[in-house]
Design a protein around this motif. Structure first.
Motif, PDB file in Angstrom:
ATOM      1  N   ALA A  38       0.793  -1.239   0.000  1.00 20.47           N
ATOM      2  CA  ALA A  38       0.000   0.000   0.000  1.00 20.47           C
ATOM      3  C   ALA A  38       0.825   1.289   0.000  1.00 20.47           C
ATOM      4  CB  ALA A  38      -0.949  -0.010   1.198  1.00 20.47           C
ATOM      5  N   HIS A  39       2.138   1.194  -0.277  1.00 17.45           N
ATOM      6  CA  HIS A  39       2.952   2.424  -0.308  1.00 17.45           C
ATOM      7  C   HIS A  39       4.210   2.120  -1.107  1.00 17.45           C
ATOM      8  CE1 HIS A  39       4.633   6.108   2.075  1.00 17.45           C
ATOM      9  NE2 HIS A  39       5.498   5.812   1.105  1.00 17.45           N
ATOM     10  N   THR A  40       4.244   2.577  -2.372  1.00 13.45           N
ATOM     11  CA  THR A  40       5.472   2.426  -3.166  1.00 13.45           C
ATOM     12  C   THR A  40       5.693   3.658  -4.042  1.00 13.45           C
ATOM     13  OG1 THR A  40       4.818   1.480  -5.324  1.00 13.45           O
ATOM     14  CG2 THR A  40       4.835  -0.038  -3.448  1.00 13.45           C
ATOM     15  N   ALA A  69       0.981   3.142  -6.120  1.00 15.02           N
ATOM     16  CA  ALA A  69       2.154   3.683  -6.819  1.00 15.02           C
ATOM     17  C   ALA A  69       2.068   5.201  -6.863  1.00 15.02           C
ATOM     18  CB  ALA A  69       2.221   3.111  -8.233  1.00 15.02           C
ATOM     19  N   LYS A  70       3.107   5.851  -6.332  1.00 15.42           N
ATOM     20  CA  LYS A  70       3.093   7.313  -6.219  1.00 15.42           C
ATOM     21  C   LYS A  70       3.924   7.953  -7.325  1.00 15.42           C
ATOM     22  CE  LYS A  70       3.268   6.675  -1.186  1.00 15.42           C
ATOM     23  NZ  LYS A  70       1.873   6.877  -0.786  1.00 15.42           N
ATOM     24  N   SER A  71       3.508   9.135  -7.720  1.00 17.92           N
ATOM     25  CA  SER A  71       4.393   9.986  -8.523  1.00 17.92           C
ATOM     26  C   SER A  71       5.335  10.664  -7.517  1.00 17.92           C
ATOM     27  CB  SER A  71       3.571  11.006  -9.313  1.00 17.92           C
ATOM     28  OG  SER A  71       2.935  11.914  -8.422  1.00 17.92           O
ATOM     29  N   VAL A 120      -0.896  10.426   3.781  1.00 17.54           N
ATOM     30  CA  VAL A 120       0.088  11.420   4.224  1.00 17.54           C
ATOM     31  C   VAL A 120       1.367  10.733   4.702  1.00 17.54           C
ATOM     32  CG1 VAL A 120       0.482  13.457   5.669  1.00 17.54           C
ATOM     33  CG2 VAL A 120      -1.855  12.792   5.129  1.00 17.54           C
ATOM     34  N   HIS A 121       2.536  11.207   4.205  1.00 18.25           N
ATOM     35  CA  HIS A 121       3.816  10.819   4.810  1.00 18.25           C
ATOM     36  C   HIS A 121       3.900  11.596   6.129  1.00 18.25           C
ATOM     37  CE1 HIS A 121       5.018   9.233   0.868  1.00 18.25           C
ATOM     38  NE2 HIS A 121       6.122   8.770   1.410  1.00 18.25           N
ATOM     39  N   ALA A 122       3.745  10.886   7.242  1.00 16.91           N
ATOM     40  CA  ALA A 122       3.524  11.574   8.522  1.00 16.91           C
ATOM     41  C   ALA A 122       4.500  11.118   9.608  1.00 16.91           C
ATOM     42  CB  ALA A 122       2.091  11.295   8.985  1.00 16.91           C
ATOM     43  N   ASP A 178       1.217   7.438   6.895  1.00 15.13           N
ATOM     44  CA  ASP A 178       2.264   6.466   6.606  1.00 15.13           C
ATOM     45  C   ASP A 178       3.588   6.856   7.256  1.00 15.13           C
ATOM     46  OD1 ASP A 178       0.078   6.505   4.719  1.00 15.13           O
ATOM     47  OD2 ASP A 178       1.246   5.276   3.354  1.00 15.13           O
ATOM     48  N   HIS A 179       4.375   5.854   7.615  1.00 19.14           N
ATOM     49  CA  HIS A 179       5.667   5.959   8.328  1.00 19.14           C
ATOM     50  C   HIS A 179       5.420   5.933   9.835  1.00 19.14           C
ATOM     51  CE1 HIS A 179       8.816   6.368   5.333  1.00 19.14           C
ATOM     52  NE2 HIS A 179       8.018   7.146   4.636  1.00 19.14           N
ATOM     53  N   LEU A 180       5.232   7.123  10.470  1.00 17.10           N
ATOM     54  CA  LEU A 180       4.842   7.219  11.879  1.00 17.10           C
ATOM     55  C   LEU A 180       5.904   6.705  12.859  1.00 17.10           C
ATOM     56  CD1 LEU A 180       1.141   6.002  11.408  1.00 17.10           C
ATOM     57  CD2 LEU A 180       1.939   8.372  11.615  1.00 17.10           C
TER      58      LEU A 180
HETATM   59 FE    FE Z   1       7.234   6.941   0.854  1.00 22.63          FE
END
Ligand code: FE
Ligand code: NIG
Length: 427
Positions: free
Chosen positions: A86-88, A155-157, A256-258, A279-281
């Motif tokens: 869920a995060h790439t 998939a993120k830009s 959110v990258h948080a 995400d991250h945390l």
């Molecule tokens: Fe990331």
């Protein structure tokens, strides 16, 4: 390649030593539910029109198998839903092996970024590449996911950071999806970093994201979600909220990258703006955890980025599960902080570094991840009506996925009932 593979005919998957179904309530799993994988032993599964038709014991299913079925013999192996990563960040030019070497020599990720490296160095190389070149490298890397047992990735830009280049990245993601061997869920991450030409002019760059990029992304229907790298020195609370409010108005979902590098209150912002995930945390505290619970935000934990950056500060998965958060695990595959497409490695780190059991981490990497992408009703478990996205692992016990660290466990990977990766011939 085995003939039971094209997905056109109905199929029967027989001789599953264990069939890890994850059947259960139709929502993200929390607390003790995360430990319950609904495993059937000596099991089988029927597939029709790319979807799961029926799951049961071998004795129940075998009499239903007719000449119309293609038979897929699992040979007593473990069969599971494909991982949902869920995060790439899978579209990027070149690599950052040079920075990896510098970090081994003691430089930190933040020092390298402040000196103009990091995300900005990948942005320069990505802008210089043609769309076809980006597609070709991303295509090659996308196939790595299948070998790890992953069938869907978000998939993120975020390595273009100009209108044209961000749109090009999202078009590459769309083209990858159209290849049909991996499902991709596109996220617009124009607010990943401040590009070179906007240094010291953050609010002008935020204007560009809001006034030009977001409307174009929405117009061309190129993303389902919008993400922001929320950090005081990159996109602070005010800028993060501005961007995410604009994204919301365009009906994009929010990730959110948080609280990755500092505890900035990004978890609270995620809750306030109605984000689907934070995400991250790694730096979150009790108050942040409570904000996520109150806001119904799913935490996406990325332990491979902690590992790669040489940090010991993993996100507090146990406290999150105890608080009732449906934890999600993902790779964060990217050229800087997490150059791995391996969900099995992520599961291994989750066990050894954060105390998640193998069962909890499988739940986090399948059904919970599917819900975090708005696809909980379609993928993430092996239940009738869902897509037949499954993996035959060359193992006899799902716990061996994190245990045999560093192997590629997939023996065969299927997407919608079609074989998309096999090493059956190689033994
Ligand atoms: Fe990331
Ligand atoms: O999720 N935190 C920001 N973005 C990525 C890193 C991207 C990079 O270093 O290229 C991450 O860790």
């Amino acid at each position: 390649m085995n003939s039971s593979t094209d997905g056109a005919r109905p199929a029967a998957v027989l001789n599953c030593g264990e069939l890890v179904t994850l059947s259960g309530p139709a929502r993200p799993r929390k607390r003790d539910e995360m430990k319950d994988l609904s495993i059937l032993r000596g099991a089988a599964m029927l597939i029709r029109d790319g979807k799961i038709e029926r799951v049961g014991t071998q004795a129940e299913i075998e009499p239903l198998v007719g000449p119309e079925h293609q038979v897929i013999d699992a040979g007593g192996r473990t069969v599971m839903p494909g991982f949902v990563d869920a995060h790439t960040h899978p579209v990027f030019a070149a690599t950052r092996a040079d920075e990896y070497e510098m970090r081994a020599g003691g430089a930190t990720y933040e020092q390298i970024a402040a000196a103009g490296g990091g995300i900005r160095s990948t942005v320069r190389k990505t802008r210089a590449a043609t769309e076809d070149e980006l597609f070709a490298t991303a295509l090659r890397r996308s196939r790595w996911f299948l070998r790890m047992g992953t069938t869907t990735i978000e998939a993120k830009s975020g390595y273009g950071l100009s209108l044209e280049s961000e749109l090009a990245m999202l078009r590459v993601i769309r083209r990858l999806n159209a290849q049909g061997f991996l499902r991709l869920v596109p996220t617009f991450l124009g607010a990943h970093e401040i590009p070179d030409e906007y240094r010291g002019k953050t609010s002008e760059y935020v204007d560009l994201v809001i006034r030009e990029m977001l409307p174009a992304v929405a117009r061309d229907n190129l993303a389902e979600y919008c993400d922001v790298f929320c950090e005081p020195k990159i996109f602070d609370a005010a800028n993060t909220k501005r961007i995410l409010a604009a994204a919301r108005a365009l009906h994009l979902g929010i990730r959110v990258h948080a609280d990755q590098l500092s505890r900035s209150g990004a978890a609270e912002i995620a809750a306030e703006v109605g984000a689907t995930t934070a995400d991250h945390l790694e730096q979150i505290d009790e108050a942040g955890i409570h904000a996520l619970v109150a806001g119904g935000v799913l935490p996406v934990l990325l332990p491979a980025s902690v590992y790669t950056l040489g940090s010991k500060r993993f996100a507090p998965a146990r406290a999150m599960i105890a608080a009732g958060l449906p934890v999600v695990l993902a790779t964060d595959f990217n050229p800087g902080s997490s150059p791995t497409p391996s969900m099995p490695f992520v599961l291994s780190l989750a066990s050894t570094q954060t105390g998640m059991t193998p069962a909890e981490s499988v739940t986090a990497a399948t059904i919970n991840a599917a819900y975090s992408l708005g696809r909980g009703a379609l993928i993430g478990s092996l239940e009738p009506g869902k897509q037949a996205d499954f993996v035959i692992h060359d193992l006899r016990d799902y716990r061996e996925i994190p245990y045999f660290v560093g192997i590629e466990p997939s023996y065969e990977t299927y997407l919608g009932g079609r074989l998309v990766y096999s090493r059956r011939e190689n033994g």
